[in-house]
Design a protein around this motif. Sequence first.
Motif, PDB file in Angstrom:
ATOM      1  N   MET A  42      41.319  67.136  48.600  1.00 21.43           N
ATOM      2  CA  MET A  42      40.514  66.817  47.420  1.00 21.43           C
ATOM      3  C   MET A  42      41.351  66.026  46.423  1.00 21.43           C
ATOM      4  N   ASN A  43      40.725  65.044  45.782  1.00 23.99           N
ATOM      5  CA  ASN A  43      41.412  64.240  44.777  1.00 23.99           C
ATOM      6  C   ASN A  43      41.575  65.052  43.496  1.00 23.99           C
ATOM      7  N   ARG A  44      42.804  65.150  43.001  1.00 23.78           N
ATOM      8  CA  ARG A  44      43.072  65.963  41.817  1.00 23.78           C
ATOM      9  C   ARG A  44      43.058  65.154  40.528  1.00 23.78           C
ATOM     10  N   LYS A  45      43.199  63.835  40.604  1.00 23.77           N
ATOM     11  CA  LYS A  45      43.201  62.973  39.420  1.00 23.77           C
ATOM     12  C   LYS A  45      42.216  61.844  39.699  1.00 23.77           C
ATOM     13  N   VAL A  46      41.057  61.898  39.072  1.00 25.67           N
ATOM     14  CA  VAL A  46      39.918  61.076  39.477  1.00 25.67           C
ATOM     15  C   VAL A  46      39.631  59.990  38.441  1.00 25.67           C
ATOM     16  N   ILE A  47      39.581  58.755  38.918  1.00 34.70           N
ATOM     17  CA  ILE A  47      39.213  57.612  38.080  1.00 34.70           C
ATOM     18  C   ILE A  47      37.696  57.494  38.059  1.00 34.70           C
ATOM     19  N   ILE A  48      37.117  57.437  36.862  1.00 30.74           N
ATOM     20  CA  ILE A  48      35.684  57.159  36.717  1.00 30.74           C
ATOM     21  C   ILE A  48      35.504  55.691  36.352  1.00 30.74           C
ATOM     22  N   THR A  49      34.729  54.982  37.156  1.00 26.63           N
ATOM     23  CA  THR A  49      34.260  53.639  36.813  1.00 26.63           C
ATOM     24  C   THR A  49      32.821  53.752  36.340  1.00 26.63           C
ATOM     25  N   CYS A  50      32.486  53.038  35.256  1.00 24.85           N
ATOM     26  CA  CYS A  50      31.113  52.974  34.796  1.00 24.85           C
ATOM     27  C   CYS A  50      30.588  51.554  34.995  1.00 24.85           C
ATOM     28  N   ALA A  51      29.567  51.419  35.831  1.00 25.26           N
ATOM     29  CA  ALA A  51      28.909  50.129  36.081  1.00 25.26           C
ATOM     30  C   ALA A  51      27.797  49.973  35.045  1.00 25.26           C
ATOM     31  N   LEU A  52      28.007  49.099  34.077  1.00 22.39           N
ATOM     32  CA  LEU A  52      27.271  49.153  32.819  1.00 22.39           C
ATOM     33  C   LEU A  52      25.826  48.677  32.895  1.00 22.39           C
ATOM     34  N   THR A  53      25.565  47.594  33.644  1.00 21.48           N
ATOM     35  CA  THR A  53      24.212  47.029  33.580  1.00 21.48           C
ATOM     36  C   THR A  53      23.733  46.411  34.882  1.00 21.48           C
TER      37      THR A  53
ATOM     38  N   PRO B 239      25.411  63.778  43.034  1.00 22.55           N
ATOM     39  CA  PRO B 239      25.961  64.439  44.219  1.00 22.55           C
ATOM     40  C   PRO B 239      27.113  63.657  44.840  1.00 22.55           C
ATOM     41  N   TRP B 240      27.061  62.330  44.710  1.00 21.12           N
ATOM     42  CA  TRP B 240      28.112  61.521  45.322  1.00 21.12           C
ATOM     43  C   TRP B 240      29.431  61.618  44.567  1.00 21.12           C
ATOM     44  N   VAL B 241      29.368  61.955  43.301  1.00 26.95           N
ATOM     45  CA  VAL B 241      30.612  62.227  42.570  1.00 26.95           C
ATOM     46  C   VAL B 241      31.370  63.343  43.275  1.00 26.95           C
ATOM     47  N   ALA B 242      30.678  64.426  43.573  1.00 29.17           N
ATOM     48  CA  ALA B 242      31.325  65.557  44.257  1.00 29.17           C
ATOM     49  C   ALA B 242      31.764  65.173  45.666  1.00 29.17           C
ATOM     50  N   GLN B 243      30.912  64.465  46.404  1.00 30.22           N
ATOM     51  CA  GLN B 243      31.265  64.057  47.765  1.00 30.22           C
ATOM     52  C   GLN B 243      32.558  63.250  47.766  1.00 30.22           C
ATOM     53  N   SER B 244      32.652  62.290  46.852  1.00 30.41           N
ATOM     54  CA  SER B 244      33.808  61.405  46.831  1.00 30.41           C
ATOM     55  C   SER B 244      35.080  62.165  46.466  1.00 30.41           C
ATOM     56  N   VAL B 245      34.993  63.022  45.452  1.00 32.69           N
ATOM     57  CA  VAL B 245      36.172  63.790  45.036  1.00 32.69           C
ATOM     58  C   VAL B 245      36.646  64.692  46.167  1.00 32.69           C
ATOM     59  N   LEU B 246      35.720  65.340  46.857  1.00 32.91           N
ATOM     60  CA  LEU B 246      36.092  66.242  47.949  1.00 32.91           C
ATOM     61  C   LEU B 246      36.848  65.522  49.060  1.00 32.91           C
ATOM     62  N   LEU B 247      36.495  64.265  49.298  1.00 35.62           N
ATOM     63  CA  LEU B 247      37.122  63.508  50.382  1.00 35.62           C
ATOM     64  C   LEU B 247      38.367  62.743  49.938  1.00 35.62           C
TER      65      LEU B 247
ATOM     66  N   MET C 296      35.158  71.035  39.418  1.00 38.42           N
ATOM     67  CA  MET C 296      35.706  71.137  40.771  1.00 38.42           C
ATOM     68  C   MET C 296      37.216  71.401  40.755  1.00 38.42           C
ATOM     69  N   GLY C 297      37.801  71.467  39.570  1.00 35.11           N
ATOM     70  CA  GLY C 297      39.234  71.734  39.481  1.00 35.11           C
ATOM     71  C   GLY C 297      40.095  70.494  39.449  1.00 35.11           C
ATOM     72  N   SER C 298      39.482  69.321  39.307  1.00 35.46           N
ATOM     73  CA  SER C 298      40.223  68.067  39.205  1.00 35.46           C
ATOM     74  C   SER C 298      40.280  67.632  37.753  1.00 35.46           C
ATOM     75  N   GLU C 299      41.000  66.543  37.509  1.00 33.53           N
ATOM     76  CA  GLU C 299      41.132  65.997  36.164  1.00 33.53           C
ATOM     77  C   GLU C 299      40.598  64.569  36.135  1.00 33.53           C
ATOM     78  N   VAL C 300      40.081  64.172  34.987  1.00 32.10           N
ATOM     79  CA  VAL C 300      39.615  62.803  34.781  1.00 32.10           C
ATOM     80  C   VAL C 300      40.801  61.937  34.391  1.00 32.10           C
ATOM     81  N   ALA C 301      41.021  60.867  35.128  1.00 32.29           N
ATOM     82  CA  ALA C 301      42.167  59.994  34.883  1.00 32.29           C
ATOM     83  C   ALA C 301      41.966  59.175  33.607  1.00 32.29           C
ATOM     84  N   THR C 302      43.036  58.966  32.878  1.00 30.20           N
ATOM     85  CA  THR C 302      43.015  58.091  31.712  1.00 30.20           C
ATOM     86  C   THR C 302      43.141  56.632  32.160  1.00 30.20           C
ATOM     87  N   PRO C 303      42.848  55.677  31.266  1.00 33.20           N
ATOM     88  CA  PRO C 303      43.058  54.270  31.634  1.00 33.20           C
ATOM     89  C   PRO C 303      44.490  53.973  32.066  1.00 33.20           C
TER      90      PRO C 303
END
Length: 295
Positions: free
Chosen positions: A1-12, A231-239, A275-282
Amino acid sequence: MNRKVIITCALTGAGDTVGRSEHVPVTPEQIAESGIEAARAGAAIVHVHVRDPRTGDGSREVALYREVVERLRDSDVDVVINTTAGMGGDLYLNPEDPSGFAEGTDLISGVDRLAHVEELLPDICTLDCGSLNFGEGSLVYVSTPDMLRVGAKRIQELGVRPELEIFDTGHLWFANKLIDEGLIDPPGMYQLCMGIPYGAPPEPALLAAMAAQIPAGVVWASFAIGRMQMPWVAQSVLLGGHVRVGLEDNLYLGRGNKVTNAQLVANAATIITAMGSEVATPDEARETLALRPRG
């Protein structure tokens, strides 16, 4: 599982969503402000399309990209900027006479799709790794191996990190080939795009199979559209992957509940931390992706 997760936001994005939700940003000011709000909610990366402010249609006008990017860079919020370079690949065919281009075609070379990247030098730009029957009707998204090799080489020369967008298994095969041929500087960056008709369907077993084909050292994320986004947020982090959310791909949190980009990011952050992971900073995203330090 990924412990430090980068969130991308696709704006429009560029899809026909403006009339479906009042939260979809259209003008450069709206797109930049939505990106700033998403960054404050936890997005390390914002993925930028632009739209014609008069019509709301997707655009590849350099001046519109310039305004969005400058507003993001001049803001008091730190965020990694990822611009699309996929506009200009739309081929519409008349099914009764496919020998010519039908109305709506916007087809330019792979290098010409990089005009705004050449000028603005974002941290990241996308490279769509193959052609695709794009939804119902007669639209084909065109991105051939020859076009991709030329585009990848130019992005490499510019010192921008390409995000290799992978809509189907054959695209993954070709992305791996670009790595093998030295056209992608390490670390490679893959985005597995699931659920876009008619590419890879949003099936967990398929995501696992695709993730298993990603070369060692490549940083990858995945997303799915519509109701499968969260649901795909969880799927991706788990893998072991990173995640993407945003109004390009989904307008709702629950049936009929139209939300903003910032709300989608905040919900993804809640899933990640639960899920026990952290959100990555920029800055952590920059380190992971070997990007330039913030200017």
